[in-house]
Design an enzyme around this catalytic site. Structure first.
Site, PDB file in Angstrom:
ATOM      1  CD  GLU A 265       0.959 -14.130   5.501  1.00 13.94           C
ATOM      2  OE1 GLU A 265       0.952 -13.179   6.240  1.00 13.94           O
ATOM      3  OE2 GLU A 265       0.109 -14.351   4.581  1.00 13.94           O
ATOM      4  CB  CYS A 302       0.227 -10.395   3.546  1.00 15.25           C
ATOM      5  SG  CYS A 302      -1.346 -11.404   3.903  1.00 15.25           S
TER       6      CYS A 302
END
Lengths: 525, 525
Positions: A265, A302
């Site tokens: 990720e 994120c």
């Protein structure tokens, strides 16, 4: 607080012998004791050997035993008490309340996976019974279940020292799937890592599991990380971090004689699309709320909203003005590490230096080291499309507003975006048609689509998708948050005509686990 | 039979302009008309553009419309009638009954996927309803469904000109998932490919779908294949074929700026383990049955049993003698292509030349060209472990028996094996403990485990796994046969707080598709 600076290899505590790292309190730039020396190749191999030896036993633990193990880890983390909160705050610069909340989330996540393990849907049991009299050919008895992939390496993230680190989502989902885990600890919070690692180590012992079910190693990503990912006994890896770091390890995983799944990720700028009617009815309110999301955790998420894309005009100006005022009023916040602070400063400078993005406002400057000063910039759609410098992620509380001449240009910008973790629509009822037209593009671009919310804050639940097309992640078919993350570490096996005595419990004829199986094309109720 | 030698790009028929291929009747080595010229880069781009333009519409077709499309393809294939059988027999050298059976399997597979599409379980709907009053933070409304990945490229296989080719398992599962498909036709059966391609083209028109839902291209794998896999609009690919071909295309897929899933089913030698009690009670019978499986389709199956692993002794000798007799009595069979025949001859020669494998028997020699002569060899476990030449796949009716000194050596050989599509145990009741000890190793090595059957013959059903660890496939998390193959071409998307009017049908509040959703952690009945 009893920190030894040792790695945890199975039930052993082992002092590394490669160049050590020490955590830095980013609020003061003080070094924190102890030093954590990195592991050698021999120690990597020892951890992999133990994990491999544990694999066949651990993957066949009963649903109940495995669930209890996850719950025991949560209990052991809570037992650490204030020491954990104190150390995580010191190592991350994050506020105490945030770390307390993150501990709750981490333990809640482990307990949610325990529930998922017990429910057993992840076994995806499918049975096609024998049809001995079928013409022209009889059918064999065919039974499918999922089994664990093998030992998994987990790379902790800097920005969630608990929830995405040693006992975070990757570890919890891999352990839930039946995979032993070797964590490569993040250098920014090694003490937090050791405390949590010892909690897992204790849980392994309490649950009488093979010691190789868990190890914790220190060392550089390039050395220890690559060595772990390259070991033939490792069968998958999970990573949360930078695009460059993720891609380097992803390449190592793909270059093995036997390539393995590598779930990285990596990067996302999480565009927000305020649509015209919403801008008109509540542009100022929205601008303020947007900056609230931008400032959460000093923008070190994120899912931080790094991009706002809207049609130019008076309505957007209202949004920009309100957002600018909120930015000016934003207090400085300590960033996670000096390295992240430097990268943030350089990212903001690249906006300013581009000559194409105008500064709307900056937040307050901080006094101490590593202080994130909020930033807001604006650029035209054409300048955005023509400048790669404006399209990259700036990790921290800075965002760019992209002004589009009209809806067609807005669609063009949307289509030009790279893969994202999230996209957000701000809309009123009158925006429904515009939203409907944009939706197919957004579905192709992101793992999660929000309406009238903000992307920061990721719920740990069944329906969550924390994932998305490349480069948001290296594999859009999965999520790294939520219970569906377990599927990353499983593969199907089909058993043809095995005697019942040889079949695993999940697929025995009498269904001892009481699963809702797919039998002969119909789902059992 | 009206074959034009054209590619099918959307609803157009287009004559290629690159170096042409012509099919060869392997039974006679005669060239078959017409010639099929390869596509250019411009034609690759046109097919990808059409597929991309079709994607957003096709992926949102209703379950019923998509299911009917798959059924219409099956109907249109059946409408071709004897021409299809005749051409496929001429191009493949396979017996008429086999091709007739394969047509039934191909159409049955399409209809089974139609049923799977209608059932809608593949949407994996998960709903976590809003909890506005939750403390300390409210929960948003979160809904997950799966959507199609995007246009998919399918590489047909040589050995199943219908079931693993233009309208085979990869195409059926990708279309079922909602992905437009571009097939790169196999050069060994271009006429069969054209006939089936025209059937799909007709079905697209009958169902009033966007023309880009299907295209069929000719040309070399290295040129047209690589160009297709490298196009940014292609989001996944399926491949069945050789290890070298699969790995080359896999690398191209991983080297793109945006890497994509590449599902390659490549090589497997499908070891058979006859256990001691079974060998003792029915060694001769088993030896004969084994050769029956070995000879099926001239051994040109991915699941052909190329390896027998057993403990040395009188019982194994009985098996070997009976198998040797059966091999001697085996008639020659026409292989699929001159290239496959040459590779087979060279593979058999490498066994003989190794100096470590002894010939037990050879089958009858054939008269015509490309005749597969069955072969059976034996080697000691230590010689097998020490010689890579003995460990590779020989595609065709030749098998190697590995004699182990004892059970420990048998386990050593089993652990040394690469990933496989299948492993088979031949066992009697008295072998139960031995089987139980071997099972964990077998589960780690293969996608399907059989007891007292033979690996040839792959049922198309819910529980099938036609997959396995590398190098059997490039991705062990999936299957290329059976309804679970649909999951290869899907990714999850989470919708947070969308107004019901904007939600796709699958996740609307009133559940119009009547799906069994996972709501707040509980499965609806």
């Amino acid at each position: 607080m009893n920190l030894t600076g040792e790695m945890l290899i199975g039930q052993q505590a082992v002092k590394g012998s490669r160049s050590p790292v020490q955590a830095i309190n980013p609020a003061t730039n003080e070094l924190l004791e102890p030093a954590y020396a990195g592991g050698t190749q021999a120690e990597v191999e020892r951890a992999c050997e133990l994990a491999w030896n544990a694999f066949d036993v651990y993957r066949e633990t009963s649903l109940e035993d495995r669930a209890r193990f996850l719950e025991t880890i949560a209990d052991e983390i809570e037992v650490i008490g204030e020491d954990l909160i104190e150390r995580a705050v010191a190592e991350s610069g994050l506020p105490k309340a945030r770390i307390q909340g993150e501990r709750g989330r981490t333990c809640g996540q482990l307990r949610l996976f325990a529930k998922t393990v017990r429910a057993g849907e992840w076994l995806d049991v499918r049975i096609d019974p024998a049809m001995p009299d079928r013409q022209p050919m009889p059918r064999s008895d065919l039974r499918q279940r999922h089994i664990a992939l093998g030992p998994v390496v987990v790379f902790g993230a800097s920005n969630f020292p608990l929830a995405f680190s040693v006992a975070g989502g990757d570890t919890a989902s891999a352990l839930a799937a039946g995979c032993p885990v070797i964590v490569k600890a993040h250098a920014a919070h090694p003490g937090t890592g050791e405390l949590v690692g010892r909690a897992i180590q204790a849980a392994v012992k309490k649950c009488a599991l093979p010691e190789g079910v868990f190890s914790l190693m220190f060392g550089s990503g390039r050395e220890v990380g690559t060595a772990l990912v390259s070991d033939s006994r490792v069968k998958a890896a999970g990573f949360t971090g930078s695009r460059s770091g993720g891609l380097a390890l992803w390449k190592a995983a793909q270059s093995r004689p036997e390539p393995i799944p590598f779930y990285a990720e990596m990067s996302s700028i999480n565009p927000v699309f305020p649509l015209p009617a919403a801008l008109k009815s509540r542009g100022a309110e929205m601008g303020k709320a947007f900056v609230g999301s931008l400032n959460m955790g000093a923008g070190q998420f994120c899912t931080n909203p790094g991009l706002v894309i809207a049609v130019k005009g008076a309505e957007l100006n209202t949004f920009i003005e309100a957002a600018g005022e909120a930015v000016k009023a934003s207090g400085a916040q300590t960033m996670l590490t000096p390295g992240i602070f430097e990268a943030y400063e350089s990212g903001v400078k690249s906006f300013a230096d581009s000559g194409k993005a105008q500064e709307i406002a900056r937040g307050q400057k901080g006094d101490g080291p590593n202080q994130c000063q909020t930033g807001l910039f604006v650029a035209s759609a054409q300048d955005f499309l023509g400048n790669e410098a404006l399209q990259g992620e700036v990790f921290g509380s800075t965002s760019l507003i992209v002004e589009c001449a009209n809806t067609a240009e807005l669609t063009q910008v949307a289509e030009h975006l790279e893969g994202q973790l999230t996209v957000t629509l701000q809309m009123d009822d009158a925006d429904l048609e515009a939203a409907r037209e944009l939706l197919p593009t957004l579905e192709r671009k992101a793992g999660r689509i929000l309406v009238n919310g903000w992307p920061t804050g990721v719920e740990v639940c069944d329906a969550m998708v924390h994932g998305g097309p490349f480069p948001a992640t290296s594999d859009s078919r999965t999520t790294s948050v939520g219970t569906a993350a377990i599927f990353r570490f499983l593969r199907p096996v089909c058993y043809q005509d095995l005697p019942d005595a040889l079949l695993p419990a999940a697929i025995k004829q009498e269904n001892p686990l009481k699963l809702r199986r797919l039998v002969d094309g119909a789902r059992e109720s």
